[in-house]
Motif scaffolding. Structure first.
Motif, PDB file in Angstrom:
ATOM      1  N   ILE A   1       0.849  -1.188   0.000  1.00 30.09           N
ATOM      2  CA  ILE A   1       0.000   0.000   0.000  1.00 30.09           C
ATOM      3  C   ILE A   1       0.884   1.237   0.000  1.00 30.09           C
ATOM      4  O   ILE A   1       1.700   1.416   0.906  1.00 30.09           O
ATOM      5  CB  ILE A   1      -0.918   0.017   1.241  1.00 30.09           C
ATOM      6  N   PRO A   2       0.753   2.130  -1.010  1.00 28.60           N
ATOM      7  CA  PRO A   2       1.564   3.341  -1.012  1.00 28.60           C
ATOM      8  C   PRO A   2       1.168   4.256   0.136  1.00 28.60           C
ATOM      9  O   PRO A   2       0.008   4.256   0.566  1.00 28.60           O
ATOM     10  CB  PRO A   2       1.259   3.972  -2.366  1.00 28.60           C
ATOM     11  N   PRO A   3       2.097   5.046   0.664  1.00 24.18           N
ATOM     12  CA  PRO A   3       1.760   5.947   1.766  1.00 24.18           C
ATOM     13  C   PRO A   3       0.737   6.988   1.320  1.00 24.18           C
ATOM     14  O   PRO A   3       0.757   7.445   0.186  1.00 24.18           O
ATOM     15  CB  PRO A   3       3.096   6.600   2.130  1.00 24.18           C
ATOM     16  N   SER A   4      -0.170   7.365   2.230  1.00 29.94           N
ATOM     17  CA  SER A   4      -1.217   8.317   1.878  1.00 29.94           C
ATOM     18  C   SER A   4      -0.689   9.748   1.888  1.00 29.94           C
ATOM     19  O   SER A   4      -1.180  10.588   1.166  1.00 29.94           O
ATOM     20  CB  SER A   4      -2.391   8.178   2.833  1.00 29.94           C
ATOM     21  N   THR A   5       0.284  10.030   2.724  1.00 30.71           N
ATOM     22  CA  THR A   5       0.889  11.352   2.731  1.00 30.71           C
ATOM     23  C   THR A   5       2.394  11.186   2.624  1.00 30.71           C
ATOM     24  O   THR A   5       2.977  10.317   3.252  1.00 30.71           O
ATOM     25  CB  THR A   5       0.566  12.123   4.028  1.00 30.71           C
ATOM     26  N   VAL A   6       2.971  12.035   1.819  1.00 34.29           N
ATOM     27  CA  VAL A   6       4.411  11.967   1.611  1.00 34.29           C
ATOM     28  C   VAL A   6       4.992  13.309   2.006  1.00 34.29           C
ATOM     29  O   VAL A   6       4.559  14.334   1.496  1.00 34.29           O
ATOM     30  CB  VAL A   6       4.733  11.643   0.134  1.00 34.29           C
ATOM     31  N   ASP A   7       5.931  13.300   2.916  1.00 40.16           N
ATOM     32  CA  ASP A   7       6.593  14.530   3.309  1.00 40.16           C
ATOM     33  C   ASP A   7       7.848  14.669   2.455  1.00 40.16           C
ATOM     34  O   ASP A   7       8.961  14.463   2.915  1.00 40.16           O
ATOM     35  CB  ASP A   7       6.933  14.508   4.800  1.00 40.16           C
ATOM     36  N   PHE A   8       7.634  14.962   1.198  1.00 39.05           N
ATOM     37  CA  PHE A   8       8.722  15.054   0.229  1.00 39.05           C
ATOM     38  C   PHE A   8       8.667  16.435  -0.384  1.00 39.05           C
ATOM     39  O   PHE A   8       7.604  16.920  -0.709  1.00 39.05           O
ATOM     40  CB  PHE A   8       8.541  13.988  -0.857  1.00 39.05           C
ATOM     41  N   PRO A   9       9.750  17.100  -0.515  1.00 41.95           N
ATOM     42  CA  PRO A   9      11.108  16.710  -0.161  1.00 41.95           C
ATOM     43  C   PRO A   9      11.481  17.175   1.250  1.00 41.95           C
ATOM     44  O   PRO A   9      10.891  18.103   1.775  1.00 41.95           O
ATOM     45  CB  PRO A   9      11.944  17.460  -1.191  1.00 41.95           C
ATOM     46  N   ALA A  10      12.466  16.504   1.824  1.00 44.00           N
ATOM     47  CA  ALA A  10      13.006  16.936   3.113  1.00 44.00           C
ATOM     48  C   ALA A  10      13.828  18.204   2.872  1.00 44.00           C
ATOM     49  O   ALA A  10      14.522  18.314   1.872  1.00 44.00           O
ATOM     50  CB  ALA A  10      13.882  15.841   3.712  1.00 44.00           C
ATOM     51  N   ILE A  11      13.728  19.159   3.791  1.00 43.80           N
ATOM     52  CA  ILE A  11      14.358  20.472   3.596  1.00 43.80           C
ATOM     53  C   ILE A  11      15.243  20.821   4.790  1.00 43.80           C
ATOM     54  O   ILE A  11      14.880  20.565   5.926  1.00 43.80           O
ATOM     55  CB  ILE A  11      13.270  21.556   3.425  1.00 43.80           C
TER      56      ILE A  11
ATOM     57  N   VAL B   1      18.123  27.563   1.778  1.00 45.28           N
ATOM     58  CA  VAL B   1      17.312  26.345   1.800  1.00 45.28           C
ATOM     59  C   VAL B   1      17.979  25.346   0.870  1.00 45.28           C
ATOM     60  O   VAL B   1      18.350  25.682  -0.252  1.00 45.28           O
ATOM     61  CB  VAL B   1      15.870  26.624   1.320  1.00 45.28           C
ATOM     62  N   THR B   2      18.150  24.115   1.349  1.00 41.88           N
ATOM     63  CA  THR B   2      18.652  23.039   0.498  1.00 41.88           C
ATOM     64  C   THR B   2      17.698  21.854   0.597  1.00 41.88           C
ATOM     65  O   THR B   2      17.092  21.621   1.643  1.00 41.88           O
ATOM     66  CB  THR B   2      20.070  22.573   0.893  1.00 41.88           C
ATOM     67  N   THR B   3      17.580  21.151  -0.501  1.00 41.46           N
ATOM     68  CA  THR B   3      16.749  19.963  -0.537  1.00 41.46           C
ATOM     69  C   THR B   3      17.255  19.024  -1.616  1.00 41.46           C
ATOM     70  O   THR B   3      17.776  19.468  -2.633  1.00 41.46           O
ATOM     71  CB  THR B   3      15.262  20.309  -0.772  1.00 41.46           C
ATOM     72  N   GLU B   4      17.136  17.738  -1.364  1.00 37.37           N
ATOM     73  CA  GLU B   4      17.545  16.734  -2.338  1.00 37.37           C
ATOM     74  C   GLU B   4      16.330  16.323  -3.157  1.00 37.37           C
ATOM     75  O   GLU B   4      15.296  15.969  -2.596  1.00 37.37           O
ATOM     76  CB  GLU B   4      18.129  15.514  -1.632  1.00 37.37           C
ATOM     77  N   LEU B   5      16.481  16.368  -4.473  1.00 42.34           N
ATOM     78  CA  LEU B   5      15.397  16.008  -5.382  1.00 42.34           C
ATOM     79  C   LEU B   5      15.901  15.017  -6.420  1.00 42.34           C
ATOM     80  O   LEU B   5      15.972  15.326  -7.609  1.00 42.34           O
ATOM     81  CB  LEU B   5      14.849  17.269  -6.069  1.00 42.34           C
ATOM     82  N   PRO B   6      16.258  13.808  -6.004  1.00 46.11           N
ATOM     83  CA  PRO B   6      16.777  12.837  -6.965  1.00 46.11           C
ATOM     84  C   PRO B   6      15.707  12.427  -7.972  1.00 46.11           C
ATOM     85  O   PRO B   6      14.556  12.232  -7.613  1.00 46.11           O
ATOM     86  CB  PRO B   6      17.191  11.648  -6.093  1.00 46.11           C
TER      87      PRO B   6
ATOM     88  N   HIS C   1      19.705  24.300  -4.182  1.00 49.60           N
ATOM     89  CA  HIS C   1      20.170  25.322  -3.226  1.00 49.60           C
ATOM     90  C   HIS C   1      19.417  26.614  -3.550  1.00 49.60           C
ATOM     91  O   HIS C   1      19.484  27.093  -4.679  1.00 49.60           O
ATOM     92  CB  HIS C   1      21.667  25.593  -3.368  1.00 49.60           C
ATOM     93  N   ILE C   2      18.730  27.166  -2.561  1.00 52.74           N
ATOM     94  CA  ILE C   2      17.984  28.406  -2.770  1.00 52.74           C
ATOM     95  C   ILE C   2      18.505  29.447  -1.784  1.00 52.74           C
ATOM     96  O   ILE C   2      18.538  29.208  -0.579  1.00 52.74           O
ATOM     97  CB  ILE C   2      16.473  28.215  -2.553  1.00 52.74           C
TER      98      ILE C   2
END
Length: 143
Positions: free
Chosen positions: A30-40, A51-56, A124-125
């Motif tokens: 079952i896929p997750p109902s909420t996704v906290d993506f992306p981590a910041i 602000v930095t975040t990984e967005l592979p 990178h922002i």
């Protein structure tokens, strides 16, 4: 062999073991109902926020950054990996789809001076503090 026997015996002694394993087993199907993506990550200096975040797996053109006052919003999407004919997933944990992440910063941003760089999957922002929001030194005059 001995460890397997000990593990089986431990399961018999712990009636909650099966219940604890259920979420892990279900998460495979079952896929997750909420996704906290992306981590910041955010850090602040006197005149700017970074602000930095990984967005592979996300293309630079698929990222939308907007700033309004103190609020930074990131939007984008990550496409699923294409399977060849005859292939099927054995395990699928990587998330795909559309994402939106909104972040409230501690000061107003000079939106015209925001800079964003995307290198090797890391965004990178640089968010400069608005001039009107910067602290000012007030000179005290004697009468």
């Amino acid at each position: 062999m001995l460890w397997q026997d000990i593990e089986r015996f431990g399961r018999l002694m712990d009636p909650w073991w099966e219940f604890e394993q259920m979420p892990r087993a279900l998460s495979r199907w079952i896929p997750p109902s909420t996704v906290d993506f992306p981590a910041i990550n955010v850090w602040v200096s006197g005149n700017e926020a970074i602000v930095t975040t990984e967005l592979p797996g996300v293309e630079a053109g698929a990222i939308d950054i907007s700033v309004a006052g103190k609020t930074l919003t990131l939007r984008g999407s990550r496409e699923p990996e294409a399977l060849q004919e005859g292939e099927s997933y054995h395990r699928r944990e990587r998330w795909h789809g559309h994402f939106t992440k909104t972040l409230e910063l501690p000061f107003n941003i000079e939106s015209g001076k925001v800079e964003a760089k995307f290198l090797k999957g890391v965004l990178h922002i640089s968010l400069p503090r608005a001039e009107a929001d910067k602290p000012r030194k007030i000179t005290v005059k004697s009468a």
